[in-house]
Motif scaffolding. Sequence first.
Motif, mmCIF file in Angstrom:
data_model
loop_
_atom_site.group_PDB
_atom_site.id
_atom_site.type_symbol
_atom_site.label_atom_id
_atom_site.label_comp_id
_atom_site.label_asym_id
_atom_site.label_seq_id
_atom_site.Cartn_x
_atom_site.Cartn_y
_atom_site.Cartn_z
ATOM 1 N N ARG A 1 0.688 -1.066 0.094
ATOM 2 C CA ARG A 1 0.171 -0.009 -0.040
ATOM 3 C C ARG A 1 0.725 1.196 0.080
ATOM 4 N N ASP A 2 2.109 1.213 0.750
ATOM 5 C CA ASP A 2 2.888 2.191 0.660
ATOM 6 C C ASP A 2 3.387 2.750 -0.778
ATOM 7 N N ARG A 3 3.294 1.917 -1.787
ATOM 8 C CA ARG A 3 3.653 2.421 -3.119
ATOM 9 C C ARG A 3 2.691 3.523 -3.773
ATOM 10 N N THR B 1 1.101 6.023 -1.599
ATOM 11 C CA THR B 1 1.304 7.015 -0.681
ATOM 12 C C THR B 1 0.975 8.215 -1.411
#
Length: 66
Positions: free
Chosen positions: A41-43, A45
């Motif tokens: 999910r951090d990709r 952000t």
Amino acid sequence: MVHIRFEGRSYDIPENQLGIQVGMRDSVVKERIAQYFEVGRDRLTDYVIDRRPSGDLIIRPEAVYG
């Protein structure tokens, strides 16, 4: 329809294929997209979600100018 610009490519994917419903929070939408692309999910952000009057969503990297 969800239009996604991810890693230099464009995708048009129906909301039901992603499990996205009207009114979902941005964080949930990004989570569903990350699951679809099988990435963390951090990709996503720094991605922006543009909600169009038609109901379509546009998910794209944040534009940086200057």
